[in-house]
Scaffold this motif. Structure first.
Motif, PDB file in Angstrom:
ATOM      1  N   UNK A 236       0.828  -1.206   0.000  1.00 51.14           N
ATOM      2  CA  UNK A 236       0.000   0.000   0.000  1.00 51.14           C
ATOM      3  C   UNK A 236       0.860   1.252   0.000  1.00 51.14           C
ATOM      4  N   UNK A 237       1.945   1.230   0.773  1.00 52.29           N
ATOM      5  CA  UNK A 237       2.843   2.383   0.830  1.00 52.29           C
ATOM      6  C   UNK A 237       3.439   2.684  -0.537  1.00 52.29           C
ATOM      7  N   UNK A 238       3.707   1.633  -1.312  1.00 53.26           N
ATOM      8  CA  UNK A 238       4.349   1.800  -2.614  1.00 53.26           C
ATOM      9  C   UNK A 238       3.385   2.246  -3.698  1.00 53.26           C
ATOM     10  N   UNK A 239       2.241   1.565  -3.825  1.00 51.81           N
ATOM     11  CA  UNK A 239       1.362   1.831  -4.963  1.00 51.81           C
ATOM     12  C   UNK A 239      -0.076   2.149  -4.571  1.00 51.81           C
ATOM     13  N   UNK A 240      -0.319   2.411  -3.295  1.00 51.50           N
ATOM     14  CA  UNK A 240      -1.640   2.849  -2.872  1.00 51.50           C
ATOM     15  C   UNK A 240      -2.741   1.847  -3.141  1.00 51.50           C
ATOM     16  N   UNK A 241      -3.812   2.302  -3.809  1.00 53.69           N
ATOM     17  CA  UNK A 241      -4.966   1.431  -4.023  1.00 53.69           C
ATOM     18  C   UNK A 241      -4.721   0.359  -5.078  1.00 53.69           C
ATOM     19  N   UNK A 242      -3.536   0.349  -5.660  1.00 60.03           N
ATOM     20  CA  UNK A 242      -3.175  -0.704  -6.609  1.00 60.03           C
ATOM     21  C   UNK A 242      -2.378  -1.817  -5.927  1.00 60.03           C
ATOM     22  N   UNK A 243      -2.433  -1.853  -4.588  1.00 55.46           N
ATOM     23  CA  UNK A 243      -1.659  -2.833  -3.824  1.00 55.46           C
ATOM     24  C   UNK A 243      -2.012  -4.263  -4.181  1.00 55.46           C
ATOM     25  N   UNK A 244      -3.234  -4.482  -4.663  1.00 54.02           N
ATOM     26  CA  UNK A 244      -3.631  -5.841  -5.012  1.00 54.02           C
ATOM     27  C   UNK A 244      -2.901  -6.353  -6.248  1.00 54.02           C
TER      28      UNK A 244
ATOM     29  N   UNK B  41       4.858  -1.343  -9.869  1.00 50.87           N
ATOM     30  CA  UNK B  41       4.501  -2.300  -8.817  1.00 50.87           C
ATOM     31  C   UNK B  41       5.698  -3.082  -8.287  1.00 50.87           C
ATOM     32  N   UNK B  42       6.587  -2.364  -7.620  1.00 47.42           N
ATOM     33  CA  UNK B  42       7.760  -2.969  -6.998  1.00 47.42           C
ATOM     34  C   UNK B  42       7.904  -2.391  -5.592  1.00 47.42           C
ATOM     35  N   UNK B  43       8.295  -3.227  -4.649  1.00 50.60           N
ATOM     36  CA  UNK B  43       8.519  -2.757  -3.291  1.00 50.60           C
ATOM     37  C   UNK B  43       9.634  -3.579  -2.644  1.00 50.60           C
TER      38      UNK B  43
END
Length: 341
Positions: free
Chosen positions: A178-186, A333-335
């Motif tokens: 969530x911290x990385x991509x917000x609402x695209x965490x899924x 989408x990388x964390x």
């Protein structure tokens, strides 16, 4: 027909088996969607080029107008950019001596040769991918790219004292995503972790390992599992930072989302061949193999460094200075998670 390890070597059959041999780790990565075998990219590098350009497009936006028969419809040009990538080539050979040759026990020699070569290049590919990912996480984003810093979650202790808060837990993956991509965490679908980190998740009953049945009917456990609905690759190739006199040991876990890594093989005229030398050491056969391929993190560009010669070295691929971020960090989408276990 040439021989290798005392058996007929059919390069066409060998190359076919090599190309089609299953890599469970790469397969899991591709099935998760985190690593994409990109057909467009494959076409771009099919002509033997080492450098390529991939376009990318920004998400369309703007406010719609009132459709009342009086108001003009607003429109904007689509915007985007391009990212540059590089193809690397590698080669390796192995020697078999006549003098030390032992007769086999009925096993399929070609299968054994293929499996060993396949595993060798699988390991090499994974190391390259981790080096590239590690390099881009060391990029310091500025200006429009400053939010790249949000893609790193560091819960590790800065001292030798470690508590549960410094180790991964039930919410670590979700929080970092969530911290990385917000609402695209899924979209985060793949977890690449060290066995020490994986063991903690397993002890918390969050991680389940996949199993397979071998040719003898024995069920075995894979280094691939599932955690919080995501594929987990467990490998001690994940970065590990040894303890010092002032800080405890640290482990790096990578989270990859859909399309995070683009992959494509490039053509090679002679992927494999065997050379016979009847004189040296009483007679030797050497198997030579060659590959060319690209591993590219989506949203980044690679710049040819000084001293570049047709194919980047491992050090050049792992050098942060050769990479730049060119896309909105929230769309990448990388964390990365840094923990004490």
């Amino acid at each position: 027909m040439p021989n290798y390890l005392g058996y007929p070597f059919d390069p066409e059959l060998f190359n076919y088996n090599w190309e089609n041999a299953k890599d469970p780790t790469l397969t899991a990565m591709i099935e998760s969607g985190a690593v994409v075998d990109n057909a467009e990219l494959r076409q771009l590098i099919s002509n033997g080029s080492d450098f390529y350009t991939l376009p990318f497009y920004h998400v369309i936006g703007g406010e719609p107008s009132n459709y009342d028969g009086q108001t003009d419809i607003p429109s904007d040009y689509t915007e985007g950019g391009s990212q540059q990538g590089i193809v690397y080539g590698r080669s390796r050979g192995w020697i078999a001596r006549d003098f030390t040759f032992d007769y086999n026990s009925g096993a399929d020699p070609m299968q054994q040769i293929t499996s060993q070569v396949v595993k060798y290049w699988q390991k090499h590919r994974q190391v390259r991918m981790l080096q590239i990912i590690n390099a881009i996480f060391d990029i310091v984003g500025t200006g429009a790219f400053a939010d790249w810093a949000n893609h790193i979650t560091d819960i590790s202790s800065s001292t030798t004292t470690v508590t549960d808060a410094n180790k991964v837990g039930e919410t670590t993956i979700g929080d970092a995503s969530q911290k990385a991509v917000g609402d695209a965490a899924d979209q985060i679908r793949l977890v690449f972790a060290h066995s020490k980190v994986a063991t903690r998740w397993a002890n918390l009953q969050l991680l389940g390992f996949r199993r397979y049945t071998d040719s003898r009917g024995i069920e075995r456990q894979l280094r691939i599992g599932d955690i919080n609905g995501r594929v987990a690759i467990i490998d001690d190739g994940a970065p590990y930072i040894p303890a010092t006199t002032t800080e405890a040991e640290k482990y790096v876990t990578y989270l990859l989302g859909i399309g995070a890594i683009q992959f494509a093989p490039a053509s090679v005229k002679t992927p494999s061949e065997v050379e016979r030398d009847a004189k040296t050491k009483g007679g030797i056969d050497t198997l030579y193999t060659r590959i060319r391929e690209t591993i590219h993190p989506n949203g980044f560009s690679f710049a040819k460094p000084v001293g570049y010669t047709a194919s980047p070295t491992n050090a050049q691929l792992a050098n942060t200075a050769n990479w730049s971020i060119i896309a909105d960090p929230k769309t990448i989408p990388l964390a990365k998670i840094i923990s004490n276990g």
